[in-house]
Design a protein around this motif. Structure first.
Motif, PDB file in Angstrom:
ATOM      1  N   ARG A   4      51.830  31.659  71.219  1.00 50.99           N
ATOM      2  CA  ARG A   4      52.901  32.443  71.818  1.00 50.99           C
ATOM      3  C   ARG A   4      53.540  31.612  72.921  1.00 50.99           C
ATOM      4  O   ARG A   4      52.862  31.164  73.836  1.00 50.99           O
ATOM      5  CB  ARG A   4      52.357  33.761  72.347  1.00 50.99           C
ATOM      6  CG  ARG A   4      51.931  34.679  71.198  1.00 50.99           C
ATOM      7  CD  ARG A   4      51.415  35.995  71.736  1.00 50.99           C
ATOM      8  NE  ARG A   4      51.223  36.939  70.682  1.00 50.99           N
ATOM      9  CZ  ARG A   4      50.089  37.084  69.994  1.00 50.99           C
ATOM     10  NH1 ARG A   4      49.058  36.315  70.246  1.00 50.99           N
ATOM     11  NH2 ARG A   4      49.990  38.001  69.053  1.00 50.99           N
ATOM     12  N   ILE A   6      56.983  31.147  75.556  1.00 50.50           N
ATOM     13  CA  ILE A   6      58.208  31.635  76.201  1.00 50.50           C
ATOM     14  C   ILE A   6      58.735  30.511  77.071  1.00 50.50           C
ATOM     15  O   ILE A   6      57.961  29.801  77.712  1.00 50.50           O
ATOM     16  CB  ILE A   6      57.978  32.931  77.028  1.00 50.50           C
ATOM     17  CG1 ILE A   6      59.309  33.553  77.461  1.00 50.50           C
ATOM     18  CG2 ILE A   6      57.075  32.676  78.217  1.00 50.50           C
ATOM     19  CD1 ILE A   6      60.097  34.206  76.359  1.00 50.50           C
ATOM     20  N   LEU A 110      61.997  31.138  72.200  1.00 52.27           N
ATOM     21  CA  LEU A 110      62.543  32.220  73.018  1.00 52.27           C
ATOM     22  C   LEU A 110      62.507  31.811  74.481  1.00 52.27           C
ATOM     23  O   LEU A 110      61.547  31.195  74.940  1.00 52.27           O
ATOM     24  CB  LEU A 110      61.744  33.507  72.820  1.00 52.27           C
ATOM     25  CG  LEU A 110      61.766  34.109  71.416  1.00 52.27           C
ATOM     26  CD1 LEU A 110      60.944  35.393  71.382  1.00 52.27           C
ATOM     27  CD2 LEU A 110      63.183  34.358  70.933  1.00 52.27           C
ATOM     28  N   ILE A 112      63.846  32.756  78.772  1.00 51.58           N
ATOM     29  CA  ILE A 112      64.429  33.588  79.813  1.00 51.58           C
ATOM     30  C   ILE A 112      65.243  32.651  80.687  1.00 51.58           C
ATOM     31  O   ILE A 112      64.746  31.610  81.120  1.00 51.58           O
ATOM     32  CB  ILE A 112      63.342  34.306  80.629  1.00 51.58           C
ATOM     33  CG1 ILE A 112      62.604  35.295  79.715  1.00 51.58           C
ATOM     34  CG2 ILE A 112      63.946  35.011  81.847  1.00 51.58           C
ATOM     35  CD1 ILE A 112      61.408  35.953  80.353  1.00 51.58           C
ATOM     36  N   ASN A 131      68.611  32.097  71.515  1.00 45.54           N
ATOM     37  CA  ASN A 131      67.176  32.175  71.805  1.00 45.54           C
ATOM     38  C   ASN A 131      66.888  32.671  73.219  1.00 45.54           C
ATOM     39  O   ASN A 131      65.738  32.927  73.560  1.00 45.54           O
ATOM     40  CB  ASN A 131      66.521  30.805  71.594  1.00 45.54           C
ATOM     41  CG  ASN A 131      66.606  30.387  70.145  1.00 45.54           C
ATOM     42  OD1 ASN A 131      66.149  31.094  69.261  1.00 45.54           O
ATOM     43  ND2 ASN A 131      67.219  29.247  69.901  1.00 45.54           N
ATOM     44  N   VAL A 133      66.606  35.526  75.597  1.00 42.84           N
ATOM     45  CA  VAL A 133      66.392  36.946  75.330  1.00 42.84           C
ATOM     46  C   VAL A 133      66.466  37.813  76.579  1.00 42.84           C
ATOM     47  O   VAL A 133      66.439  39.048  76.481  1.00 42.84           O
ATOM     48  CB  VAL A 133      65.054  37.177  74.595  1.00 42.84           C
ATOM     49  CG1 VAL A 133      65.100  36.532  73.205  1.00 42.84           C
ATOM     50  CG2 VAL A 133      63.873  36.633  75.406  1.00 42.84           C
ATOM     51  N   ALA A 134      66.554  37.181  77.766  1.00 42.42           N
ATOM     52  CA  ALA A 134      66.651  37.933  79.015  1.00 42.42           C
ATOM     53  C   ALA A 134      67.104  36.982  80.116  1.00 42.42           C
ATOM     54  O   ALA A 134      67.104  35.760  79.938  1.00 42.42           O
ATOM     55  CB  ALA A 134      65.314  38.569  79.388  1.00 42.42           C
ATOM     56  N   PHE A 160      58.010  42.346  80.265  1.00 34.84           N
ATOM     57  CA  PHE A 160      58.977  42.067  79.207  1.00 34.84           C
ATOM     58  C   PHE A 160      58.420  41.013  78.247  1.00 34.84           C
ATOM     59  O   PHE A 160      58.495  41.170  77.027  1.00 34.84           O
ATOM     60  CB  PHE A 160      60.309  41.610  79.805  1.00 34.84           C
ATOM     61  CG  PHE A 160      61.304  41.190  78.768  1.00 34.84           C
ATOM     62  CD1 PHE A 160      62.078  42.119  78.088  1.00 34.84           C
ATOM     63  CD2 PHE A 160      61.490  39.836  78.454  1.00 34.84           C
ATOM     64  CE1 PHE A 160      63.000  41.741  77.129  1.00 34.84           C
ATOM     65  CE2 PHE A 160      62.397  39.438  77.480  1.00 34.84           C
ATOM     66  CZ  PHE A 160      63.151  40.394  76.814  1.00 34.84           C
ATOM     67  N   ILE A 161      57.883  39.936  78.799  1.00 37.38           N
ATOM     68  CA  ILE A 161      57.320  38.857  77.973  1.00 37.38           C
ATOM     69  C   ILE A 161      56.157  39.399  77.133  1.00 37.38           C
ATOM     70  O   ILE A 161      56.062  39.135  75.933  1.00 37.38           O
ATOM     71  CB  ILE A 161      56.860  37.671  78.844  1.00 37.38           C
ATOM     72  CG1 ILE A 161      58.074  36.993  79.483  1.00 37.38           C
ATOM     73  CG2 ILE A 161      56.045  36.670  78.028  1.00 37.38           C
ATOM     74  CD1 ILE A 161      57.738  35.999  80.592  1.00 37.38           C
ATOM     75  N   SER A 163      55.593  42.417  76.103  1.00 38.63           N
ATOM     76  CA  SER A 163      56.121  43.276  75.046  1.00 38.63           C
ATOM     77  C   SER A 163      56.808  42.451  73.961  1.00 38.63           C
ATOM     78  O   SER A 163      56.558  42.641  72.761  1.00 38.63           O
ATOM     79  CB  SER A 163      57.093  44.283  75.643  1.00 38.63           C
ATOM     80  OG  SER A 163      57.741  45.024  74.652  1.00 38.63           O
ATOM     81  N   ARG A 164      57.667  41.543  74.377  1.00 39.81           N
ATOM     82  CA  ARG A 164      58.458  40.743  73.431  1.00 39.81           C
ATOM     83  C   ARG A 164      57.583  39.858  72.534  1.00 39.81           C
ATOM     84  O   ARG A 164      57.859  39.690  71.356  1.00 39.81           O
ATOM     85  CB  ARG A 164      59.462  39.882  74.201  1.00 39.81           C
ATOM     86  CG  ARG A 164      60.410  39.073  73.350  1.00 39.81           C
ATOM     87  CD  ARG A 164      61.332  39.999  72.562  1.00 39.81           C
ATOM     88  NE  ARG A 164      62.024  39.303  71.518  1.00 39.81           N
ATOM     89  CZ  ARG A 164      63.335  39.201  71.413  1.00 39.81           C
ATOM     90  NH1 ARG A 164      64.117  39.790  72.288  1.00 39.81           N
ATOM     91  NH2 ARG A 164      63.876  38.536  70.411  1.00 39.81           N
ATOM     92  N   LEU A 165      56.504  39.297  73.108  1.00 41.40           N
ATOM     93  CA  LEU A 165      55.635  38.393  72.344  1.00 41.40           C
ATOM     94  C   LEU A 165      54.422  39.091  71.742  1.00 41.40           C
ATOM     95  O   LEU A 165      53.618  38.463  71.048  1.00 41.40           O
ATOM     96  CB  LEU A 165      55.166  37.231  73.230  1.00 41.40           C
ATOM     97  CG  LEU A 165      56.253  36.314  73.777  1.00 41.40           C
ATOM     98  CD1 LEU A 165      55.623  35.180  74.572  1.00 41.40           C
ATOM     99  CD2 LEU A 165      57.131  35.760  72.664  1.00 41.40           C
TER     100      LEU A 165
END
Length: 167
Positions: A4, A6, A110, A112, A131, A133-134, A160-161, A163-165
Motif C-alpha cells: 500500500r 500513498i 495515488l 495527496i 492520481n 486524490v486529495a 482518509f489514507i 479509508s482510501r487504501l
C-alpha cells in the motif's frame, strides 16, 4: 501482501516533508509499520568524507553496506546506470503496512498534494494528475473538487489514507 503506497507531492516549500513526517508518526502511533521513499532532485550523500564506507565507495565499490547493532544502510552507486524507477525502489523495501512516498510527482501512484501560500510555486498539480486524490492545504480552496484537509489535521489526512487504501 499487497504493498500500500500513498504519495505526498507538491511544489518546493509546500509542506511535503512536514506532512510526511507527521503522517509517519501518526501511523506508527496507530500500530502500523511504515516505510518512506524520498526523491531528491539533486546529488546527495549520506556518507561523510573520510569515513571507511566513503573510502570504499571512492575506491569504486558499487554497493557499500554499513551495519551496526542499531541500524544498517546500503548505498548503491549508480555510476553509469540510470536512476531506478519508483517501482524498482519499492520492490527492494521490506514488507510493511504502508509506504509513504515523498516527491515523485510524475509517477502513477495515488498522491495527496500539499499546498501552502508560501510555496515556491502555487499552481495546483491536481488539474493535470488524475492520481492526486486529495489536497492538504494551509488555506481554503473553495474551487477545489477533490477532498481538502487542513495541512495540520494529521488525524483527518491519516483517516482518509486509511479509508482510501483499505488499511
Amino acid at each position: 501482501m499487497t504493498q500500500r503506497v500513498i504519495g505526498i507531492t507538491g511544489w518546493k516549500n509546500s509542506g511535503k516533508t512536514t506532512l510526511t513526517e507527521r503522517l509517519v508518526a501518526e501511523f506508527v502511533a496507530r500500530g502500523m509499520k511504515v516505510s518512506t521513499v524520498k526523491h531528491a532532485h539533486h546529488a546527495f550523500d549520506l556518507d561523510q568524507v573520510g569515513t571507511d564506507s566513503f573510502r570504499h565507495r571512492a575506491a569504486g565499490a558499487g554497493e557499500v553496506a554499513i551495519v551496526s547493532g542499531n541500524r544498517w544502510a546500503l548505498m548503491h552507486e549508480l555510476r553509469d546506470e540510470s536512476e531506478p524507477s519508483l517501482d524498482a525502489v519499492l520492490a527492494r523495501l521490506s514488507p510493511c503496512d504502508l509506504v509513504i512516498v515523498e516527491g515523485y510527482k510524475r509517477e502513477g501512484h495515488l498522491k495527496i498534494e500539499t499546498r501552502r501560500r508560501d510555496a515556491k510555486d502555487t499552481r495546483p498539480l491536481s488539474a493535470d494528475d488524475p492520481n492526486i486524490v486529495a489536497v492538504a492545504s494551509d488555506h481554503a480552496l473553495p474551487a477545489e473538487t477533490l477532498p481538502v484537509f487542513p495541512i495540520d489535521d494529521i488525524a483527518a489526512v491519516a483517516d482518509f489514507i486509511t479509508s482510501r487504501l483499505g488499511l
